[in-house]
Write an enzyme that holds these catalytic residues in place. Structure first.
Site, short mmCIF file in Angstrom:
data_model
loop_
_atom_site.label_atom_id
_atom_site.label_comp_id
_atom_site.label_asym_id
_atom_site.label_seq_id
_atom_site.Cartn_x
_atom_site.Cartn_y
_atom_site.Cartn_z
N SER A 199 27.68 42.33 36.82
CA SER A 199 26.27 42.71 37.00
C SER A 199 26.12 44.21 37.25
O SER A 199 25.13 44.81 36.85
CB SER A 199 25.63 41.92 38.15
OG SER A 199 26.17 42.30 39.40
N ASN A 200 27.11 44.82 37.87
CA ASN A 200 27.06 46.28 38.07
C ASN A 200 27.38 47.01 36.76
O ASN A 200 26.83 48.08 36.50
CB ASN A 200 28.01 46.69 39.20
CG ASN A 200 27.45 46.29 40.54
OD1 ASN A 200 26.56 46.94 41.07
ND2 ASN A 200 27.93 45.20 41.08
N MET A 225 39.06 44.02 40.76
CA MET A 225 39.73 43.46 41.92
C MET A 225 41.24 43.60 41.82
O MET A 225 41.98 42.62 41.74
CB MET A 225 39.31 41.99 42.08
CG MET A 225 37.82 41.79 42.25
SD MET A 225 37.12 42.82 43.56
CE MET A 225 37.76 41.97 44.97
N ASN A 260 34.68 54.06 42.67
CA ASN A 260 34.65 52.62 42.95
C ASN A 260 33.42 52.26 43.76
O ASN A 260 33.03 52.99 44.68
CB ASN A 260 35.91 52.24 43.74
CG ASN A 260 35.90 50.78 44.18
OD1 ASN A 260 35.82 49.88 43.35
ND2 ASN A 260 35.95 50.55 45.48
N HIS A 312 31.95 49.74 46.47
CA HIS A 312 32.48 48.84 47.50
C HIS A 312 31.35 48.36 48.39
O HIS A 312 30.54 49.18 48.85
CB HIS A 312 33.55 49.56 48.34
CG HIS A 312 34.21 48.69 49.35
ND1 HIS A 312 34.86 47.53 49.02
CD2 HIS A 312 34.30 48.80 50.69
CE1 HIS A 312 35.31 46.96 50.12
NE2 HIS A 312 35.00 47.70 51.15
N ASP A 316 39.85 52.09 49.47
CA ASP A 316 38.49 52.29 49.98
C ASP A 316 38.37 53.42 51.00
O ASP A 316 37.40 53.48 51.77
CB ASP A 316 37.95 50.98 50.58
CG ASP A 316 37.88 49.89 49.52
OD1 ASP A 316 38.08 48.72 49.84
OD2 ASP A 316 37.66 50.23 48.33
N1 LIG Z 1 44.43 52.44 45.14
C1 LIG Z 1 43.19 51.91 45.12
N2 LIG Z 1 42.95 50.87 44.32
C2 LIG Z 1 41.70 50.33 44.32
C3 LIG Z 1 40.69 50.82 45.17
C4 LIG Z 1 40.98 51.93 46.00
O1 LIG Z 1 40.11 52.44 46.74
N3 LIG Z 1 42.24 52.45 45.95
N4 LIG Z 1 39.46 50.17 45.23
C5 LIG Z 1 39.55 48.79 44.76
C6 LIG Z 1 38.33 47.94 44.80
N5 LIG Z 1 38.47 47.11 46.00
C7 LIG Z 1 37.56 47.36 46.95
O2 LIG Z 1 36.61 48.16 46.79
C8 LIG Z 1 39.51 46.16 46.15
C9 LIG Z 1 39.73 45.22 45.14
C10 LIG Z 1 40.75 44.29 45.28
C11 LIG Z 1 41.55 44.28 46.40
C12 LIG Z 1 42.69 43.29 46.49
O3 LIG Z 1 43.15 42.97 47.56
N6 LIG Z 1 43.18 42.87 45.33
C13 LIG Z 1 44.38 42.00 45.26
C14 LIG Z 1 44.11 40.85 44.32
C15 LIG Z 1 42.90 40.10 44.76
C16 LIG Z 1 42.54 39.06 43.72
O4 LIG Z 1 43.11 39.09 42.61
O5 LIG Z 1 41.65 38.25 44.03
C17 LIG Z 1 45.54 42.77 44.67
O6 LIG Z 1 45.33 43.85 44.08
O7 LIG Z 1 46.63 42.22 44.76
C18 LIG Z 1 41.33 45.21 47.39
C19 LIG Z 1 40.31 46.16 47.28
C20 LIG Z 1 40.11 48.75 43.37
N7 LIG Z 1 41.44 49.30 43.47
N1 LIG Z 2 36.44 45.65 46.82
C1 LIG Z 2 35.75 45.69 45.58
C2 LIG Z 2 34.59 44.73 45.59
O1 LIG Z 2 34.51 43.85 46.42
N2 LIG Z 2 33.69 44.95 44.65
C3 LIG Z 2 32.51 44.12 44.56
O2 LIG Z 2 32.64 43.18 43.51
C4 LIG Z 2 31.31 42.80 43.12
C5 LIG Z 2 31.27 42.85 41.62
O3 LIG Z 2 30.06 42.27 41.17
P1 LIG Z 2 29.74 42.28 39.58
O4 LIG Z 2 30.97 41.75 38.89
O5 LIG Z 2 28.55 41.40 39.43
O6 LIG Z 2 29.47 43.71 39.21
C6 LIG Z 2 30.35 43.81 43.75
O7 LIG Z 2 29.72 43.25 44.88
C7 LIG Z 2 31.29 44.92 44.18
O8 LIG Z 2 30.84 45.64 45.31
#
Ligand SMILES: Nc1nc2c(c(=O)[nH]1)N[C@@H](CN(C=O)c1ccc(C(=O)N[C@@H](CCC(=O)O)C(=O)O)cc1)CN2
Ligand SMILES: NCC(=O)N[C@@H]1O[C@H](COP(=O)([O-])[O-])[C@@H](O)[C@H]1O
Length: 224
Positions: free
Chosen positions: A19-20, A113, A133, A135, A175
């Site tokens: 959606s974003n 993710m 990103n 968040h 983050d």
């Molecule tokens: N090095 C960085 N990588 C990412 C960042 C960042 O700031 N530095 N932002 C993330 C987005 N994010 C939060 O905003 C986030 C997304 C996913 C995870 C996480 O724990 N992922 C797991 C898998 C989870 C799953 O598959 O359901 C993983 O990577 O093993 C934490 C934070 C994007 N990347």
């Molecule tokens: N840590 C990263 C994280 O949680 N991101 C979140 O995933 C959703 C994606 O929605 P979308 O697929 O509808 O755009 C959003 O809420 C975004 O902030």
């Protein structure tokens, strides 16, 4: 470096609904993000609805996944092998992006993710590609996945009185990159589903404003 008047090339990365991503598509179409073009979508989950959105918008997309693309055997539990596979996947993803005919100037993580290692971030930084990103939490509050759910629990417990969202630069520490835009969001006692819906509405605006801000900085930097 792109020619001064060329549209800013944006690559979007997503893992889910998108959606974003859709908000960015619509904002570029409606000129809320001027002089830009989404050149590609990359997803790491095969069922990401974001790919349907890309198809409808005529944006090229590809699916690139650590297991499906052979970096790790399905079901592998050995931590050392997993760690090595993550690095190889990240390095391959960065190389893929750098080899694109239309190399992006900006990468937007819109619900991506996957935590990146320096194997992804360093090669992009070396050539000046910015990574930002979205968040769904305020700086330093709920880093990582499932941020909204964790905020909701603390709101109910009275530990916090409001939550928020941000768009930030991406560094290795998850983050913790410099915020680009932040928005606080009041909790009015609504349940998790209603709070998530309210947060998503605000996200769709913030990701557009923040991306437009970074695009302006990129275009201005070309002139220097
Ligand atoms: N090095 C960085 N990588 C990412 C960042 C960042 O700031 N530095 N932002 C993330 C987005 N994010 C939060 O905003 C986030 C997304 C996913 C995870 C996480 O724990 N992922 C797991 C898998 C989870 C799953 O598959 O359901 C993983 O990577 O093993 C934490 C934070 C994007 N990347
Ligand atoms: N840590 C990263 C994280 O949680 N991101 C979140 O995933 C959703 C994606 O929605 P979308 O697929 O509808 O755009 C959003 O809420 C975004 O902030």
């Amino acid at each position: 470096m792109a020619h001064q008047d060329e549209p800013c090339r944006i690559l979007v990365m997503a893992s889910g609904n998108g959606s974003n991503f859709q908000a960015l598509i619509d904002a570029i179409a409606g000129d809320a993000i001027p002089n830009s073009r989404i050149t590609r979508l990359i997803v790491n989950r095969a069922k990401a609805f974001a790919t349907t959105r890309a198809e409808k918008a005529g944006i090229p997309w590809e699916y690139f996944n650590m297991i499906s693309n052979g970096f790790l055997a399905k079901g592998e539990k050995d931590e050392t092998k997993i760690a090595e596979a993550r690095k190889q996947y990240d390095a391959a993803l960065a190389e893929k992006i750098l080899k694109l005919d239309e190399r992006p100037e900006l990468i937007v993580l819109a619900g991506w993710m996957w935590v990146f290692s320096s194997e992804f971030l360093r090669p992009l930084e070396e050539v000046g590609i910015k990574v930002i990103n979205l968040h769904p939490a305020l700086p330093g509050q709920f880093d990582g996945a499932h941020a909204i759910e964790r905020a909701y629990e603390d709101l109910k417990a009275g530990k916090i009185q409001y939550t928020g969202i941000m768009v930030h630069y991406v560094i290795q520490e998850v983050d913790r990159g410099d915020p680009i835009m932040i928005q606080e969001i009041e909790w009015e006692g609504e349940d998790l589903e209603a709070l998530e819906a309210k947060i998503h509405e605000h996200e769709h605006e913030l990701i557009v404003k923040a991306t437009a801000k970074v695009v302006r900085e990129i275009v201005e930097a070309r002139r220097k």
